[in-house]
Design a protein around this motif. Structure first.
Motif, short mmCIF file in Angstrom:
data_model
loop_
_atom_site.label_atom_id
_atom_site.label_comp_id
_atom_site.label_asym_id
_atom_site.label_seq_id
_atom_site.Cartn_x
_atom_site.Cartn_y
_atom_site.Cartn_z
N GLU A 75 38.41 39.90 49.29
CA GLU A 75 39.44 40.58 48.51
C GLU A 75 38.90 41.89 47.96
O GLU A 75 37.89 41.91 47.28
CB GLU A 75 39.94 39.72 47.34
CG GLU A 75 41.01 40.44 46.52
CD GLU A 75 41.39 39.74 45.22
OE1 GLU A 75 42.31 40.24 44.54
OE2 GLU A 75 40.76 38.72 44.89
N PHE A 76 39.58 42.98 48.27
CA PHE A 76 39.34 44.26 47.61
C PHE A 76 40.26 44.30 46.39
O PHE A 76 41.49 44.20 46.53
CB PHE A 76 39.66 45.42 48.56
CG PHE A 76 38.63 45.64 49.63
CD1 PHE A 76 37.68 46.65 49.52
CD2 PHE A 76 38.60 44.84 50.76
CE1 PHE A 76 36.73 46.87 50.49
CE2 PHE A 76 37.65 45.04 51.76
CZ PHE A 76 36.72 46.06 51.62
N PHE A 77 39.67 44.46 45.20
CA PHE A 77 40.48 44.35 43.98
C PHE A 77 40.11 45.44 42.98
O PHE A 77 39.08 46.11 43.09
CB PHE A 77 40.28 42.98 43.34
CG PHE A 77 38.96 42.81 42.63
CD1 PHE A 77 38.84 43.05 41.28
CD2 PHE A 77 37.82 42.42 43.34
CE1 PHE A 77 37.63 42.91 40.63
CE2 PHE A 77 36.60 42.28 42.69
CZ PHE A 77 36.50 42.52 41.33
N ASP A 78 40.97 45.59 41.99
CA ASP A 78 40.78 46.53 40.89
C ASP A 78 41.18 45.81 39.61
O ASP A 78 42.19 45.10 39.58
CB ASP A 78 41.65 47.78 41.11
CG ASP A 78 41.44 48.85 40.07
OD1 ASP A 78 41.66 48.57 38.87
OD2 ASP A 78 41.10 49.98 40.44
N TYR A 79 40.41 45.99 38.56
CA TYR A 79 40.71 45.30 37.31
C TYR A 79 41.99 45.78 36.64
O TYR A 79 42.52 45.12 35.74
CB TYR A 79 39.53 45.41 36.34
CG TYR A 79 38.42 44.45 36.68
CD1 TYR A 79 38.58 43.09 36.45
CD2 TYR A 79 37.24 44.87 37.28
CE1 TYR A 79 37.59 42.18 36.77
CE2 TYR A 79 36.24 43.98 37.62
CZ TYR A 79 36.41 42.63 37.36
OH TYR A 79 35.43 41.72 37.71
N ASN A 80 42.52 46.92 37.04
CA ASN A 80 43.79 47.40 36.51
C ASN A 80 44.94 47.21 37.49
O ASN A 80 46.03 47.74 37.27
CB ASN A 80 43.66 48.87 36.11
CG ASN A 80 42.92 49.03 34.79
OD1 ASN A 80 43.32 48.44 33.77
ND2 ASN A 80 41.84 49.78 34.80
#
Length: 212
Positions: free
Chosen positions: A65-70
């Motif tokens: 998973e490529f993710f961003d905390y926002n």
């Protein structure tokens, strides 16, 4: 059903900066193609040494998973990722910080990777994904304290060039594959962009096992 996202005219790796916002978070992945993922790209994508690897380290399927905390969809899917790991003893999950939503996301990604060195990634990750509002230096540090992290060590590790290079590496992978934004999920030859249901993720994993 998930699409294969790897095109026949695979681009070479492009050395790009890790400045926040360098890629758009809109659009869709490339459509399905007949060709498989190149072996060297799969190696770079799945064989993570410095980032978070959850579940069975020797599992038969790797879900990245490529993710961003926002990213709001990344936040709501944390429980689903945990559920997948809990119910599937052969699943290996690689979480790749891809801070596309600005400086706060980049700060949070650095703190996330630094928390791995103290063995408290999951506590920090779930805590920060569960906040209301912006993930940034103001919100990440209280979450880190609540997770029991040594704050002096965390700040020192966040400035380590190795962590900066790890984030850059995920940017390079995302650029090379032409990913559209977060969350993006990749398993075997299959990928999906955007919020996915638990059953959709299960289906992607099942596709990989059927095709192997």
């Amino acid at each position: 059903m998930a699409d294969s996202i790897f095109t026949s005219d695979r681009r070479r790796f492009l050395q790009i900066g890790i400045a926040a916002g360098a890629l758009s978070a809109s659009g869709i992945p490339a459509q399905a193609q007949d060709n498989p993922m190149p072996a060297d790209l799969r190696q770079d994508l799945e064989q993570e040494q410095l980032g978070a690897v959850l579940g069975n380290a020797s599992g038969d399927v790797t879900l990245t998973e490529f993710f961003d905390y926002n990213c709001p969809y990344c936040r709501v899917m944390v429980a689903d990722i945990h559920q997948l790991i809990s119910e599937d003893p052969q699943l290996r999950v690689v979480l790749r910080e891809w801070p596309v939503f600005g400086a706060g996301s980049l700060y949070s990604a650095r703190a996330s990777l630094a928390s791995l060195r103290q063995g408290k990634f999951w506590q920090f990750h779930t805590g920060l994904m569960g906040i209301e509002g912006q993930a940034d230096d103001k919100s990440a540090l209280p979450v880190a304290e609540a997770a029991g992290l040594d704050m002096d060590r965390l700040r020192k590790d966040m400035d380590d060039i190795v962590i900066a290079r790890q984030i850059e590496h995920s940017w390079i992978l995302a650029e090379n594959m032409g990913l559209a934004g977060t969350p993006t999920f990749i398993a075997g030859e299959f990928g999906a962009f955007g919020r996915q249901s638990l059953d959709e993720l299960r289906g992607m994993i099942a596709q990989v096992r059927r095709s192997s």
